[in-house]
Design a protein around this motif. Sequence first.
Motif, PDB file in Angstrom:
ATOM      1  N   PRO A  13       1.054   6.128  22.850  1.00  0.00           N
ATOM      2  CA  PRO A  13       1.744   7.645  22.823  1.00  0.00           C
ATOM      3  C   PRO A  13       1.150   8.250  21.552  1.00  0.00           C
ATOM      4  O   PRO A  13       0.861   7.634  20.664  1.00  0.00           O
ATOM      5  CB  PRO A  13       3.099   7.049  22.568  1.00  0.00           C
ATOM      6  N   GLY A  14       0.944   9.383  21.950  1.00  0.00           N
ATOM      7  CA  GLY A  14       0.218  10.377  21.039  1.00  0.00           C
ATOM      8  C   GLY A  14      -1.314  10.313  20.989  1.00  0.00           C
ATOM      9  O   GLY A  14      -1.905  11.129  20.256  1.00  0.00           O
ATOM     10  N   GLY A  15      -1.900   9.636  22.076  1.00  0.00           N
ATOM     11  CA  GLY A  15      -3.192   9.453  22.045  1.00  0.00           C
ATOM     12  C   GLY A  15      -3.758  10.548  22.993  1.00  0.00           C
ATOM     13  O   GLY A  15      -2.902  11.301  23.537  1.00  0.00           O
ATOM     14  N   SER A  16      -5.260  10.539  23.177  1.00  0.00           N
ATOM     15  CA  SER A  16      -5.583  11.384  24.258  1.00  0.00           C
ATOM     16  C   SER A  16      -6.832  10.537  25.280  1.00  0.00           C
ATOM     17  O   SER A  16      -6.998   9.558  24.709  1.00  0.00           O
ATOM     18  CB  SER A  16      -6.710  12.169  23.324  1.00  0.00           C
ATOM     19  N   LEU A  17      -6.807  11.291  26.312  1.00  0.00           N
ATOM     20  CA  LEU A  17      -7.900  10.751  27.249  1.00  0.00           C
ATOM     21  C   LEU A  17      -8.631  11.977  27.940  1.00  0.00           C
ATOM     22  O   LEU A  17      -7.814  13.078  27.975  1.00  0.00           O
ATOM     23  CB  LEU A  17      -7.114   9.992  28.390  1.00  0.00           C
ATOM     24  N   ARG A  18      -9.703  11.726  28.356  1.00  0.00           N
ATOM     25  CA  ARG A  18     -10.150  12.837  29.165  1.00  0.00           C
ATOM     26  C   ARG A  18     -10.749  12.406  30.645  1.00  0.00           C
ATOM     27  O   ARG A  18     -11.689  11.345  30.784  1.00  0.00           O
ATOM     28  CB  ARG A  18     -11.708  13.494  28.601  1.00  0.00           C
ATOM     29  N   LEU A  19     -10.010  12.679  31.579  1.00  0.00           N
ATOM     30  CA  LEU A  19     -10.280  12.537  33.024  1.00  0.00           C
ATOM     31  C   LEU A  19     -11.461  13.468  33.524  1.00  0.00           C
ATOM     32  O   LEU A  19     -11.662  14.528  33.120  1.00  0.00           O
ATOM     33  CB  LEU A  19      -8.852  12.554  34.091  1.00  0.00           C
ATOM     34  N   SER A  20     -12.193  12.740  34.407  1.00  0.00           N
ATOM     35  CA  SER A  20     -13.399  13.642  35.059  1.00  0.00           C
ATOM     36  C   SER A  20     -13.311  13.348  36.590  1.00  0.00           C
ATOM     37  O   SER A  20     -12.701  12.327  37.155  1.00  0.00           O
ATOM     38  CB  SER A  20     -14.443  12.880  34.568  1.00  0.00           C
ATOM     39  N   CYS A  21     -13.658  14.319  37.178  1.00  0.00           N
ATOM     40  CA  CYS A  21     -13.775  14.583  38.700  1.00  0.00           C
ATOM     41  C   CYS A  21     -15.129  15.003  38.796  1.00  0.00           C
ATOM     42  O   CYS A  21     -15.456  16.137  38.632  1.00  0.00           O
ATOM     43  CB  CYS A  21     -12.580  15.242  39.146  1.00  0.00           C
ATOM     44  N   ASN A  83      -3.816  15.521  25.502  1.00  0.00           N
ATOM     45  CA  ASN A  83      -3.809  15.221  24.389  1.00  0.00           C
ATOM     46  C   ASN A  83      -1.944  14.942  24.143  1.00  0.00           C
ATOM     47  O   ASN A  83      -1.244  15.287  25.110  1.00  0.00           O
ATOM     48  CB  ASN A  83      -4.015  16.410  23.580  1.00  0.00           C
ATOM     49  N   SER A  84      -1.726  14.198  23.090  1.00  0.00           N
ATOM     50  CA  SER A  84      -0.318  13.984  22.888  1.00  0.00           C
ATOM     51  C   SER A  84       0.477  13.396  24.021  1.00  0.00           C
ATOM     52  O   SER A  84       1.449  13.743  24.337  1.00  0.00           O
ATOM     53  CB  SER A  84       0.357  15.357  22.514  1.00  0.00           C
ATOM     54  N   LEU A  85      -0.089  12.536  24.417  1.00  0.00           N
ATOM     55  CA  LEU A  85       0.333  11.671  25.600  1.00  0.00           C
ATOM     56  C   LEU A  85       1.472  11.022  25.322  1.00  0.00           C
ATOM     57  O   LEU A  85       1.804  10.548  24.328  1.00  0.00           O
ATOM     58  CB  LEU A  85      -0.628  10.696  26.196  1.00  0.00           C
ATOM     59  N   LYS A  86       2.453  10.857  26.551  1.00  0.00           N
ATOM     60  CA  LYS A  86       3.719  10.501  26.315  1.00  0.00           C
ATOM     61  C   LYS A  86       3.824   9.357  27.582  1.00  0.00           C
ATOM     62  O   LYS A  86       2.987   9.280  28.245  1.00  0.00           O
ATOM     63  CB  LYS A  86       4.847  11.470  26.795  1.00  0.00           C
ATOM     64  N   TYR A 115      -9.680  17.927  50.219  1.00  0.00           N
ATOM     65  CA  TYR A 115     -10.622  16.954  49.676  1.00  0.00           C
ATOM     66  C   TYR A 115      -9.695  16.388  48.536  1.00  0.00           C
ATOM     67  O   TYR A 115      -9.174  16.886  47.626  1.00  0.00           O
ATOM     68  CB  TYR A 115     -11.871  17.241  49.379  1.00  0.00           C
ATOM     69  N   TRP A 116      -9.803  15.121  48.405  1.00  0.00           N
ATOM     70  CA  TRP A 116      -9.331  14.151  47.425  1.00  0.00           C
ATOM     71  C   TRP A 116      -9.985  13.185  46.754  1.00  0.00           C
ATOM     72  O   TRP A 116     -10.772  12.287  47.647  1.00  0.00           O
ATOM     73  CB  TRP A 116      -7.923  13.547  47.913  1.00  0.00           C
ATOM     74  N   GLY A 117      -9.897  12.732  45.566  1.00  0.00           N
ATOM     75  CA  GLY A 117     -10.589  11.762  44.743  1.00  0.00           C
ATOM     76  C   GLY A 117      -9.628  10.296  44.951  1.00  0.00           C
ATOM     77  O   GLY A 117      -8.598  10.477  45.506  1.00  0.00           O
ATOM     78  N   GLN A 118     -10.151   9.164  44.500  1.00  0.00           N
ATOM     79  CA  GLN A 118      -9.500   8.117  44.869  1.00  0.00           C
ATOM     80  C   GLN A 118      -8.379   7.788  43.877  1.00  0.00           C
ATOM     81  O   GLN A 118      -7.613   6.704  44.082  1.00  0.00           O
ATOM     82  CB  GLN A 118     -10.397   6.914  44.958  1.00  0.00           C
ATOM     83  N   GLY A 119      -8.339   8.566  42.627  1.00  0.00           N
ATOM     84  CA  GLY A 119      -7.247   8.140  41.778  1.00  0.00           C
ATOM     85  C   GLY A 119      -7.821   7.364  40.625  1.00  0.00           C
ATOM     86  O   GLY A 119      -8.594   6.492  40.947  1.00  0.00           O
ATOM     87  N   THR A 120      -7.363   7.572  39.519  1.00  0.00           N
ATOM     88  CA  THR A 120      -7.269   6.855  38.502  1.00  0.00           C
ATOM     89  C   THR A 120      -6.263   6.657  37.468  1.00  0.00           C
ATOM     90  O   THR A 120      -5.340   7.547  37.365  1.00  0.00           O
ATOM     91  CB  THR A 120      -8.646   7.526  37.351  1.00  0.00           C
ATOM     92  N   LEU A 121      -6.108   5.443  37.057  1.00  0.00           N
ATOM     93  CA  LEU A 121      -4.459   5.028  36.616  1.00  0.00           C
ATOM     94  C   LEU A 121      -4.708   5.265  35.045  1.00  0.00           C
ATOM     95  O   LEU A 121      -5.428   5.087  34.139  1.00  0.00           O
ATOM     96  CB  LEU A 121      -4.359   3.609  36.778  1.00  0.00           C
ATOM     97  N   VAL A 122      -3.451   6.105  34.538  1.00  0.00           N
ATOM     98  CA  VAL A 122      -3.361   6.476  33.107  1.00  0.00           C
ATOM     99  C   VAL A 122      -1.902   5.583  32.753  1.00  0.00           C
ATOM    100  O   VAL A 122      -0.978   5.783  33.411  1.00  0.00           O
ATOM    101  CB  VAL A 122      -3.216   7.665  32.789  1.00  0.00           C
ATOM    102  N   THR A 123      -2.262   4.649  31.833  1.00  0.00           N
ATOM    103  CA  THR A 123      -0.862   4.102  31.132  1.00  0.00           C
ATOM    104  C   THR A 123      -0.841   4.403  29.743  1.00  0.00           C
ATOM    105  O   THR A 123      -1.755   4.303  28.717  1.00  0.00           O
ATOM    106  CB  THR A 123      -1.083   2.533  31.567  1.00  0.00           C
ATOM    107  N   VAL A 124       0.310   5.102  29.414  1.00  0.00           N
ATOM    108  CA  VAL A 124       0.575   5.234  28.184  1.00  0.00           C
ATOM    109  C   VAL A 124       1.653   4.473  27.764  1.00  0.00           C
ATOM    110  O   VAL A 124       3.015   4.641  28.039  1.00  0.00           O
ATOM    111  CB  VAL A 124       1.054   6.860  27.915  1.00  0.00           C
ATOM    112  N   SER A 125       1.224   3.406  26.472  1.00  0.00           N
ATOM    113  CA  SER A 125       2.108   2.427  26.137  1.00  0.00           C
ATOM    114  C   SER A 125       1.854   2.073  24.979  1.00  0.00           C
ATOM    115  O   SER A 125       0.634   1.869  24.536  1.00  0.00           O
ATOM    116  CB  SER A 125       2.117   1.228  27.243  1.00  0.00           C
ATOM    117  N   SER A 126       2.664   1.481  24.123  1.00  0.00           N
ATOM    118  CA  SER A 126       2.320   0.975  22.880  1.00  0.00           C
ATOM    119  C   SER A 126       2.378  -0.650  23.022  1.00  0.00           C
ATOM    120  O   SER A 126       2.125  -1.297  22.020  1.00  0.00           O
ATOM    121  CB  SER A 126       3.336   1.501  21.687  1.00  0.00           C
TER     122      SER A 126
END
Length: 126
Positions: A13-21, A83-86, A115-126
């Motif tokens: 929590p509070g971290g950051s990620l960047r997803l790409s397509c 950013n500021s992921l919950k 058109y759709w991409g296949q999905g990417t999992l984001v998990t926000v957890s301590s």
Amino acid sequence: VQLQASGGGLVQPGGSLRLSCLGTGGPFSNYDISWFRQAPGKERQFVAAMSWNGAITNYQDSVKGRFSISRDNSKNLVYLHMNSLKPEDTDVYYCAAAPLVFGRGNYRAPHSYTYWGQGTLVTVSS
């Protein structure tokens, strides 16, 4: 056009990620691009959208000020900067594309996209 989403992972929590397509097989600059997310057993939910030329953006209220969408048509890439992921941001994230969706329909509705991409999992957890 084929879409491939990547960049998901586990973040505190509070971290950051960047997803790409990444778009392949077609003129990427022809398409408006959006990000959606979906939890198991729930409907796919709109997150953010950007028009083909980057002139128009729109965000779901719950991510405004935390997420931003950008694109580089020269590289056939669209990004979702998170950013500021919950913990409630935990979902599978999908990118979607359609031509001129801002001008002809409800860009927040999954059915507006071809058109759709296949999905990417984001998990926000301590």
